[in-house]
Design an enzyme around this catalytic site. Structure first.
Site, mmCIF file in Angstrom:
data_model
loop_
_atom_site.group_PDB
_atom_site.id
_atom_site.type_symbol
_atom_site.label_atom_id
_atom_site.label_comp_id
_atom_site.label_asym_id
_atom_site.label_seq_id
_atom_site.Cartn_x
_atom_site.Cartn_y
_atom_site.Cartn_z
ATOM 1 N N LYS A 77 -4.133 -50.517 45.094
ATOM 2 C CA LYS A 77 -4.292 -50.475 43.599
ATOM 3 C C LYS A 77 -5.675 -50.673 43.038
ATOM 4 O O LYS A 77 -6.241 -50.400 42.059
ATOM 5 C CB LYS A 77 -3.388 -51.376 43.031
ATOM 6 N N GLU A 188 1.212 -53.144 31.417
ATOM 7 C CA GLU A 188 1.978 -54.335 32.213
ATOM 8 C C GLU A 188 2.463 -55.205 31.099
ATOM 9 O O GLU A 188 3.630 -55.799 30.949
ATOM 10 C CB GLU A 188 1.372 -55.123 33.373
ATOM 11 N N ASP A 216 -0.577 -63.695 32.812
ATOM 12 C CA ASP A 216 -0.104 -63.072 34.030
ATOM 13 C C ASP A 216 -0.856 -63.474 35.356
ATOM 14 O O ASP A 216 -2.042 -63.078 35.460
ATOM 15 C CB ASP A 216 -0.033 -61.612 33.926
#
Ligand code: AMP
Length: 644
Positions: A77, A188, A216
């Site tokens: 990613k 996200e 996060d």
């Protein structure tokens, strides 16, 4: 209940990925046949007995990684939608070769393992990040198809909020390669908010919108986003989600804490602090890996217990035994948590104009590390709010993707997504200046159009250069693509080129150019050939502020030079043709005014910094005024010629 043509949710993570579905019972994770929810985002390529190349994905690829160090692809990613040069900073963290592919893109170069050819030479292959991600997505897709008893063809995929156009496009392409129609790409943090139903049940009657922070903290990355949720127009109308700001660190997370715990364990076992580091470096790779694993396990246990005893074999007859307490862990994790809170403060600062002094309404926790009591406590204290932590922090993003999928499926109507364009989008104009067409922070979907023309006679192809960035000159912005529009020959300034920018709900850009007089049209897909890292986005913003003044002047000079040239050319042509109809004094005075402007234009063109903007403007205005009579004559004459 089973859904015909179901839409699945996918969290395509750096370390782990998940697939979810929302049915009448609500959103849920689809586990693999062994009952495991997470699929490690790890891929290896093997030669199958029939000679084809087969992707080994997930737990097997991860477990066998030590045997195939060069051929195991993890953290793909980090390379999605990025050029080899952009990815430079990632390379020390990756165990495989990253080379430059077409359009300067980053590609993984790995050996194909052939079980038949023991220790023989391995063939090397090159795979794009999209292809590697597609292997992960295919695995999730077949997992979902098998569990749902129906072929799955559509998906909602989540991406970090700071992913730019190229990175979103790459994610979309990966989906397509895996046979998935990616019906929506969502941020996200937005997904996490949806999982908690934070968009549901809001109504205009409640008054103002809600703003929340999404914190996060995973194994390798930290992100924080500030979101605004606006109620829909009427009862039952969907709410809007908007990312107001993001901040974070792409190399900060639980892995860093694991390293600190390892050093602590070694010094507890008798090594002085400095020696612990040397001893760690001297350990064989597998012993070091075991020690890191033991440290991580202790960290997990300490989320529920107050002390953890660690025993780890370091080699034949050598074992390490030490205790870690909650207090030790709090001390070791403090610097890491501090850094995340500094980023939170930055995100709040960036969102301040939109927050208008109002406090946040909530904080959502995402990522395995937010299970740590110390993290929760410090986040709670920092924001002065009890965080939302009821949903498994490893699953919350994927569950939110399923909620969004069910909204798209028509099963729910309580939320709509809205993200923002991270950097302005524009087109290069004459002289290398940039005309911004869509401004940064515009919410998507967005659409805008601008009219352009030519500056040279009889051009038959107009080159359109699409750019992304905040600076005024093309050379200082990021090139997204170049295309050309063919037009019939016309005098300069005559073609009317309408350039239309459309950014869809996924943040993907399409540019269309149409010449209105001829109706010629070029439908161009911008296939961005590289993306931007968050650091770069930040650098671009900083640069644009630092250079704002200088850029403005340069843009102004370039525009003045271009327009003056067009005027001079027009007047030169008319003078040659109709000059004899002017009296001698007017003709001489007009020629002198034109010469004065020409001299200034040439000087400005040679060095824009020393250009005298005021003098240029005055000379151009003087020429406009001085040429009124000539223009009248030209119009009358051309009418006569036309009617004669
Ligand atoms: P993620 O990347 O979101 O999967 O987060 C993984 C990180 O969370 C790793 O550093 C894990 O060690 C950490 N983690 C997972 N579970 C726990 C737990 N119960 N207590 C503390 N840390 C955890």
């Amino acid at each position: 209940m089973s859904l015909a043509d179901p839409i699945i949710g996918i969290d395509l993570g750096t370390t782990n990925s998940l697939v979810t579905i929302c049915d009448s019972t609500g959103p849920r994770v689809i586990p693999d046949p062994a009952g495991r929810a997470l699929l490690p985002s790890v891929v290896r390529y093997d030669r199958a007995p029939d000679g084809s190349i087969r992707a080994v994905v997930g737990h097997d690829a991860l477990a066998q990684a030590p045997a195939f160090p060069q051929g195991t692809i993890a953290s793909i990613k980090r390379l999605m939608g990025r050029s080899r040069r952009d990815a430079e900073a990632e390379l020390p963290h990756l165990s495989y070769d990253v080379i430059e592919g077409p359009h300067s893109t980053a590609r993984a170069r790995v050996p194909v393992y052939d079980p038949g050819a023991r220790d023989g030479p391995h063939e090397w292959i090159v795979r794009s990040p999209q292809e590697v991600s597609a292997s992960i997505l295919s695995e999730l897709r077949s997992r979902a198809s098998a569990a749902l008893g129906a072929p799955v063809q559509r998906a909602v995929i989540t991406v970090p909020a700071y992913f730019d156009d190229a990175q979103r496009q790459a994610t979309r392409d990966a989906g397509r390669m895996a046979g998935l129609d990616v019906v929506r790409i969502i941020a996200e943090p937005t997904a996490a908010a949806l999982a908690y139903g934070l968009g549901a049940g809001l109504s205009r009657a409640d008054g103002r919108e809600r703003t929340i922070a999404v914190y996060d903290l995973g194994g390798g990355t930290f992100d924080v986003s500030i979101l605004r949720i606006t109620p829909g127009e009427g009862a039952g109308e969907p709410a809007f989600f908007q990312v107001l700001s993001t901040s974070g660190d792409t190399h900060l997370g639980g892995d860093d804490l694991d390293q600190s715990i390892v050093l602590h364990l070694l010094s507890e076992a008798g090594d002085p602090a400095g020696a612990a580091l040397a001893r760690l470096a001297a350990l064989p790779g597998d012993a070091r890996a075991r020690l890191v694993e033991a440290a991580r396990e202790a960290k997990h246990r300490l989320s529920n217990e107050h002390a953890a005893l660690v025993r780890c074999e370091l080699g034949p007859g050598r074992a390490l035994e030490a205790t870690v307490t909650r207090e030790d862990l709090d001390r070791l994790s403090s610097p890491l948590i501090e850094r995340t809170l500094a980023a939170c403060a930055g995100a709040l600062r960036d969102a301040a104009p939109a927050l208008e002094g109002e406090p946040l309404d909530g904080v959502v926790l995402v990522g395995g590390m937010t299970r740590m009591p110390a993290v929760r406590e410090r986040v709670k204290r920092f924001f002065g709010l009890d965080p939302y932590a009821g949903i498994d922090p490893d699953q919350v993003v994927a569950l939110g993707a399923a909620v969004q999928a069910s909204i798209l499926q028509g099963a729910r109507r309580d939320a709509l997504l809205l993200d923002v364009i991270p950097l302005s989008l524009g087109i290069e104009t004459v002289g290398g200046a940039v005309a911004k067409v869509i401004m940064r922070n515009t919410t998507v979907p967005a659409r805008a159009r601008e009219m352009f023309s030519t500056s040279v006679d009889n051009q038959t192809a107009i080159r359109l250069h699409v750019l992304q960035g905040e600076r005024e000159m093309a050379g200082d912005c990021r090139s997204l693509g170049v295309f050309s529009l063919r037009v019939p020959p016309m005098p300069a300034g005559m073609p009317q080129v309408e350039v239309d920018f459309g950014v869809d709900a996924n943040g993907v850009l399409t540019v269309t150019a149409t010449e209105r007089r001829s109706g010629r049209r070029a439908d161009v897909q911008i296939v961005p050939n590289h993306g931007l890292s968050r650091d770069e986005v930040e650098r671009i913003e900083r640069d644009s502020l630092a250079h704002a003044r200088e850029d403005m002047t340069r843009h102004q000079v370039v525009d003045l030079v271009t327009n003056s040239r067009l005027d001079l050319k027009w007047i030169g042509d008319r003078l040659a043709r109709y000059g004899s109809l002017l009296d001698d004094a007017s003709r001489a005075s007009l020629a002198a005014t034109a010469d004065a402007l020409r001299a200034l234009v040439e000087a400005a063109d040679a060095d824009w910094r020393s250009a005298d903007v005021k003098a240029l403007q005055a000379a151009k205005a003087a020429l406009d005024r001085g040429s009124v009579r000539l223009q009248e004559i030209a119009i009358t004459q051309s009418l006569r010629e036309g009617s004669g």
